[in-house]
Structure formats: C-alpha cells, structure tokens
Design an enzyme around this catalytic site. Structure first.
Site, PDB file in Angstrom:
ATOM      1  N   LYS A 158       0.833  -1.211   0.000  1.00 50.64           N
ATOM      2  CA  LYS A 158       0.000   0.000   0.000  1.00 50.64           C
ATOM      3  C   LYS A 158       0.864   1.256   0.000  1.00 50.64           C
ATOM      4  O   LYS A 158       1.968   1.244   0.540  1.00 50.64           O
ATOM      5  CB  LYS A 158      -0.876   0.038   1.269  1.00 50.64           C
ATOM      6  N   LYS A 201      -0.238  -8.102   5.607  1.00 49.50           N
ATOM      7  CA  LYS A 201      -0.845  -9.395   5.298  1.00 49.50           C
ATOM      8  C   LYS A 201      -2.164  -9.100   4.580  1.00 49.50           C
ATOM      9  O   LYS A 201      -2.929  -8.242   5.023  1.00 49.50           O
ATOM     10  CB  LYS A 201      -1.106 -10.141   6.619  1.00 49.50           C
ATOM     11  N   HIS A 235     -14.164   0.558  -4.856  1.00 55.55           N
ATOM     12  CA  HIS A 235     -13.936   1.467  -3.721  1.00 55.55           C
ATOM     13  C   HIS A 235     -14.992   2.555  -3.603  1.00 55.55           C
ATOM     14  O   HIS A 235     -14.834   3.496  -2.829  1.00 55.55           O
ATOM     15  CB  HIS A 235     -12.528   2.067  -3.773  1.00 55.55           C
ATOM     16  N   GLU A 275     -12.006   3.336  10.343  1.00 49.69           N
ATOM     17  CA  GLU A 275     -12.369   2.250   9.427  1.00 49.69           C
ATOM     18  C   GLU A 275     -11.593   0.992   9.782  1.00 49.69           C
ATOM     19  O   GLU A 275     -10.376   1.045   9.980  1.00 49.69           O
ATOM     20  CB  GLU A 275     -12.010   2.621   7.984  1.00 49.69           C
ATOM     21  N   GLU A 287      -7.961   2.764   8.274  1.00 47.10           N
ATOM     22  CA  GLU A 287      -7.686   4.201   8.136  1.00 47.10           C
ATOM     23  C   GLU A 287      -8.575   4.958   9.106  1.00 47.10           C
ATOM     24  O   GLU A 287      -9.594   4.452   9.537  1.00 47.10           O
ATOM     25  CB  GLU A 287      -8.049   4.692   6.721  1.00 47.10           C
ATOM     26  N   ARG A 291     -13.124  13.617   8.838  1.00 48.32           N
ATOM     27  CA  ARG A 291     -14.218  14.480   8.354  1.00 48.32           C
ATOM     28  C   ARG A 291     -15.562  13.852   8.717  1.00 48.32           C
ATOM     29  O   ARG A 291     -15.613  12.721   9.208  1.00 48.32           O
ATOM     30  CB  ARG A 291     -14.136  14.561   6.818  1.00 48.32           C
ATOM     31  N   VAL A 294     -20.157  10.797   4.114  1.00 45.30           N
ATOM     32  CA  VAL A 294     -21.397  10.722   3.327  1.00 45.30           C
ATOM     33  C   VAL A 294     -22.469   9.961   4.109  1.00 45.30           C
ATOM     34  O   VAL A 294     -23.630  10.380   4.165  1.00 45.30           O
ATOM     35  CB  VAL A 294     -21.140  10.017   1.966  1.00 45.30           C
ATOM     36  N   ARG A 338     -26.892   5.178  -1.893  1.00 46.84           N
ATOM     37  CA  ARG A 338     -26.425   6.363  -2.616  1.00 46.84           C
ATOM     38  C   ARG A 338     -27.050   6.346  -4.001  1.00 46.84           C
ATOM     39  O   ARG A 338     -26.948   5.356  -4.725  1.00 46.84           O
ATOM     40  CB  ARG A 338     -24.905   6.339  -2.741  1.00 46.84           C
TER      41      ARG A 338
HETATM   42  C1  MV4 Z   1      -6.799  -4.224   2.705  1.00 46.01           C
HETATM   43  C2  MV4 Z   1      -7.535  -5.304   2.171  1.00 46.01           C
HETATM   44  C3  MV4 Z   1      -7.163  -6.584   2.560  1.00 46.01           C
HETATM   45  N1  MV4 Z   1      -6.115  -6.767   3.392  1.00 46.01           N
HETATM   46  N2  MV4 Z   1      -5.772  -4.464   3.551  1.00 46.01           N
HETATM   47  C4  MV4 Z   1      -8.901  -0.824   0.102  1.00 46.01           C
HETATM   48  C5  MV4 Z   1      -8.926   0.637   0.314  1.00 46.01           C
HETATM   49  C6  MV4 Z   1      -7.896   0.931   1.301  1.00 46.01           C
HETATM   50  N3  MV4 Z   1      -8.355   1.955   2.171  1.00 46.01           N
HETATM   51  C7  MV4 Z   1      -7.636  -0.351   2.019  1.00 46.01           C
HETATM   52  N4  MV4 Z   1      -8.237  -1.381   1.230  1.00 46.01           N
HETATM   53  C8  MV4 Z   1      -8.070  -2.674   1.516  1.00 46.01           C
HETATM   54  N5  MV4 Z   1      -7.093  -2.960   2.403  1.00 46.01           N
HETATM   55  C9  MV4 Z   1      -5.445  -5.714   3.870  1.00 46.01           C
HETATM   56  N6  MV4 Z   1      -4.409  -5.922   4.671  1.00 46.01           N
HETATM   57  C10 MV4 Z   1      -8.581  -5.028   1.295  1.00 46.01           C
HETATM   58  C11 MV4 Z   1      -8.843  -3.708   0.954  1.00 46.01           C
HETATM   59  C12 MV4 Z   1      -9.937  -3.518   0.028  1.00 46.01           C
HETATM   60  C13 MV4 Z   1     -11.119  -2.901   0.427  1.00 46.01           C
HETATM   61  C14 MV4 Z   1     -11.326  -2.410   1.693  1.00 46.01           C
HETATM   62  C15 MV4 Z   1     -12.501  -1.799   2.044  1.00 46.01           C
HETATM   63  C16 MV4 Z   1     -13.526  -1.685   1.140  1.00 46.01           C
HETATM   64  C17 MV4 Z   1     -13.370  -2.154  -0.122  1.00 46.01           C
HETATM   65  C18 MV4 Z   1     -12.182  -2.771  -0.508  1.00 46.01           C
HETATM   66  C19 MV4 Z   1     -12.037  -3.259  -1.795  1.00 46.01           C
HETATM   67  C20 MV4 Z   1     -10.870  -3.856  -2.177  1.00 46.01           C
HETATM   68  C21 MV4 Z   1      -9.829  -3.975  -1.259  1.00 46.01           C
END
Ligand code: MV4
Length: 452
Positions: A158, A201, A235, A275, A287, A291, A294, A338
């Site tokens: 990431k 992971k 997303h 989150e 995260e 703010r 929505v 939405r």
């Molecule tokens: C992840 C994950 C699986 N494992 N982290 C997507 C947005 C970003 N804020 C973090 N995200 C993700 N992180 C780990 N370690 C899967 C996602 C992810 C996701 C998370 C929330 C809502 C939709 C998503 C769609 C694809 C991947």
C-alpha cells in the site's frame, strides 16, 4: 456560539449543513461555482458567494477565494463538508491563521491520519488492533521481501500517502514481489508525489466496518456505533447500514470502546470515523477519516443525534450533548443507498436535466438531496445526486421499507443507480447479511456473464 458559518462545499452536504445551522439559529453562507448558481444550497443559504468557474480546482478547491468569501461575509467558522478540502491540513491551517474556526480536528491530526504509515503506528501504540505487516515504510526490496516471508503470503503493498485503494498491489508469492514492489512505488509517486509504501498481510474475505467517534474539548469521547459499508464497487460505497448484520453487541462494545479511547488519547476534536477490516471475528484498523462522512445519516437514524450540530457545538468549545454511552440508546436499524446519476449497468456518469422528480416519504424515510424538477446535474463533480436513508425497527422492516420507498421515487431525464439498488436488495446473500467486500463485484460479473 458562532453567528455565521461558511460552507465550503456543494450538493446534498451543503444543504445538510444549512439545515443544521438554521435549526441552531446560525446564519449560513455557501460558496459556489458558476455551474452551481441555481443549486438548492444557493437558494436555501442565507447568503451565497460565487467563487469561480466550474472546475473544482478553480472553485471548491480555491483556498484564497474561499477565505476571501469568509472575510467579506463576516463568517466566524468554516465547515468543509466531505471531499474537496475537508481533509486538507494546509487549508485547515490557513482557515485558523485567518481568524476563523475550522469545523474539524486540528491540522496536526488531519496530517497525521493522512499519512497511513504514521496513522497505523499511532493508533497501534494507543491500543487499536492493526493488520500484521512491515514496521513502517519499506526501506528497500530486500527488506520488503523479508517482511513478506516473515508474515507469509499473500500480502498487500500500500502507498503511505494513499487511501481509497489507489496504487495497491496484491502479491501471492516471493517470485512476484520485486516487480509488484516497483510498480507500487511508481504508482504511489505518480499519484501522490511520495513513493513510500508499506506491506500488510492480505485479508482475503473481510468486511468493511467503521466506527463513528466524537470528541469534545472537555475530555469527552464517545463512539456512536458502527456502519457496515461492505456493499461497494471499485472502492465506491453503494449501500451502508447500521448496525452491522454480523456484529454481536459484545464485539461492538469492545471495538467501540477502544475506538473512543483512541480518539480521547489523541486529543481529537469533533467527528471522526475509524475504518476497520473485519474477518473471522477480529477487527483490523485500516484508516481514520477526519471528516464527516457521506453515510453519517445511518448513525443519526439509529442514535437520534444530529452529527452536524454536534460538530458545530464542539468546534465552538461546547461539550458534546452526549458525553458517554449513557447519553443515548441504539434504536432499530438504518440503511442508506447512494443515488448516483449513472448508468446502472455500466456505471458511466449520466449528467443532464431532471425532467420529473418526486421524493419518497412516510414513516422512517429520509431523502437528502438537492435535486428538483428542472435541475441540471453539472458534469464537473461526482455523480452522487442524493441519498435515501431508511429507518426500521429491525433489518427486515428496514429493507421492505427501502424497497417501498424506491418504488415511489421518481427521477426522470437521467439514468440513476436506483434499479441496481432494487436488484441488490433482493439478492439472497444481501438478505442473509453474509457477504464480503468483494461480493457485489463478483455477483455483477456473474450477472454480466449470464446475460452474455
Ligand atoms: C486491505 C484489504 C485486505 N487486506 N488491507 C482498500 C482501500 C484501502 N483503504 C484499504 N483497502 C483494503 N485494504 C489488507 N491488509 C482489502 C482492501 C480492500 C477494500 C477495503 C474496504 C472496502 C473495499 C475494498 C475493496 C478492495 C480492497
């Protein structure tokens, strides 16, 4: 208390803030682009100031124009809404330097949470569970690969300055690591001007569950329960609900208490969302959003608390009206959909003029939108034209009421995602409550295949 608030936003959230201001006896000023001159926000605010041409970069992101509008209209405070400048620490800093109150947390905390590596380290130290991964940013390919071997594949690379899923790379074996690592760094550099990446992971089948938190300047911090946002595509959230259909009261209490403790220790001010990914009964911090979001009405419907009014109150130095969990009760179930001006099959934006409009009503029905018959949706901004939020005594009643409300909603002249919502709400997996963040995309792919 503030006498006048300037709203640095547009659309339904600008209206939402105007409503809170009026109920609190506070005058409202909206800034707007030339494309939004005939918006409901401009009509309903006490004052409006045109700050530039349609492009966001020249209007809703134009910091000097917004500060000038606040000075000329004599505003005390600025509410940034969501999107645009809402998580821009530099904007918050300039708002304060010009003598206005920024309705949100301190610039320092906005900055800290904007850097995903720092955010993760900070909340881990304060006791939130995080996904196993690299200690901070990855130094080089060799140490990154060693991190992967230590935690085991699959992993996710990431961007430290990322968020919202941009520039992530899944890696399933050691052979694929170096190429993915270089791609992730190049994408991070191109998108965010910072090539720092970190490794976690990869959780294969999580849900997205977020906790609404609130803190005031008197040492009070509360959690207002969770919203389950697992129904998403690329997303983009489509449906949000609270409580989550898969969370026990005990788990909610545990993670909610941890989340509230975290913001109290941070010295956080105002509304925030933490989150999490949730998998196999465990939460992992993802995260923190600094703010109002929505989907905040989901929480308003199940708690009865006006979150925008609370933001304003605590920004003015007043205590939270609900100082702890004894100040309110969770009641029933809420779902938000939405409504986007998009083709429900291709998701292509569908701007244009709304030729007929009728909002749904009745018990437990809330429609937050600035559209009206004859309104032209400008092509310059996001495609969300409104939100339908439903409250029911339980999830089943809520879903039935939502389907009923969708049936009586009329939006003609543009394509909308309403038919897609109608379809999702009738799928057995949605009704059972048992799905992951990938369910909708998988289901849509299957549907497209069947239809050839
Ligand atoms: C992840 C994950 C699986 N494992 N982290 C997507 C947005 C970003 N804020 C973090 N995200 C993700 N992180 C780990 N370690 C899967 C996602 C992810 C996701 C998370 C929330 C809502 C939709 C998503 C769609 C694809 C991947």
């Amino acid at each position: 208390m503030f006498k006048k608030i300037l709203i640095a936003n547009r659309g339904e959230v600008a209206l939402r803030i105007i409503r809170a201001c009026r109920e609190m006896g506070i005058k409202s000023v909206v800034v707007h682009s030339t494309a939004d001159a005939s918006s409901m926000a401009v009509r309903l605010a006490d004052e409006s100031v045109c700050i530039g041409p349609p492009a966001s970069s020249a209007s809703y992101l134009n910091i000097p124009s917004i500060l000038t509008a606040a000075t000329l209209t004599g505003a005390d405070a600025i509410h940034p809404g969501y999107g645009f400048l809402s998580e821009n620490a530099q904007f918050a800093r300039m708002v304060i330097e010009h003598g206005f109150t920024f309705i949100g947390p301190s610039p320092e905390l906005i900055e800290k949470m904007g850097d995903k590596v720092t955010a993760k380290q900070t909340v881990a130290e304060l006791g939130l569970p995080v996904v196993p991964g690299s200690k901070g940013g990855v130094e080089n390919a060799k140490s990154g690969l060693q991190d992967c071997i230590d935690m085991g594949f699959p992993v996710l690379i990431k961007a430290a300055s990322g968020g919202g899923g941009k520039g992530m790379q899944i890696v399933r074996s050691a052979e694929d690591f170096t190429e993915a690592y270089n791609t992730a760094r190049a994408e991070a550099k191109a998108n965010f001007g910072d090539d720092t990446v970190y490794i976690e992971k990869f959780l294969e089948k999580p849900r997205h569950i977020e906790i609404q938190v609130f803190a005031d300047s008197h040492g009070n911090a509360v959690h207002l329960g969770e919203r389950d946002c697992s129904i998403q595509r690329r997303h983009q959230k489509l449906i949000e609900e609270g409580p989550s259909p898969i969370l026990s009261e005990k788990l909610r209490d545990e993670i909610g208490t941890l989340a509230a403790e975290t913001v109290r220790k941070l010295g956080y001010l105002g509304a925030g969302t933490i989150e999490f990914l949730y998998e196999d009964g465990k939460f992992y911090f993802m995260e923190m959003n600094t703010r109002i979001q929505v989907e905040h009405p989901v929480t308003e419907m199940i708690t009865g608390i006006d979150l925008i009014a609370e933001q304003i109150r605590v920004a003015a130095g007043e205590p939270l009206s609900v100082k702890n969990r004894n100040g309110f009760r969770f009641r029933g179930h809420a779902i938000e959909i939405r409504i986007n001006a998009e083709d429900p099959e291709t998701f292509a934006p569908s701007p244009g003029t709304i030729t007929q409009f009728h909002a749904p009503g009745g018990l437990g029905v809330r429609f937050d939108s600035g559209v009206y018959t004859g309104y032209s949706i400008p092509p310059y901004y996001d495609s969300m034209i409104g939100k339908l939020i439903i409250h029911g005594r339980n999830r089943e009643e809520c879903i039935r009421r939502l389907l009923r409300a969708i049936r009586e909603t009329v939006i003609e002249g543009v394509k909308t995602t309403l038919p897609l919502h109608q379809w999702i709400l009738q799928q057995p997996e949605f009704l059972s409550g048992d799905y992951t963040i990938h369910w909708l995309e998988q289901k849509l792919a299957e549907k497209a295949k069947k239809q050839g």
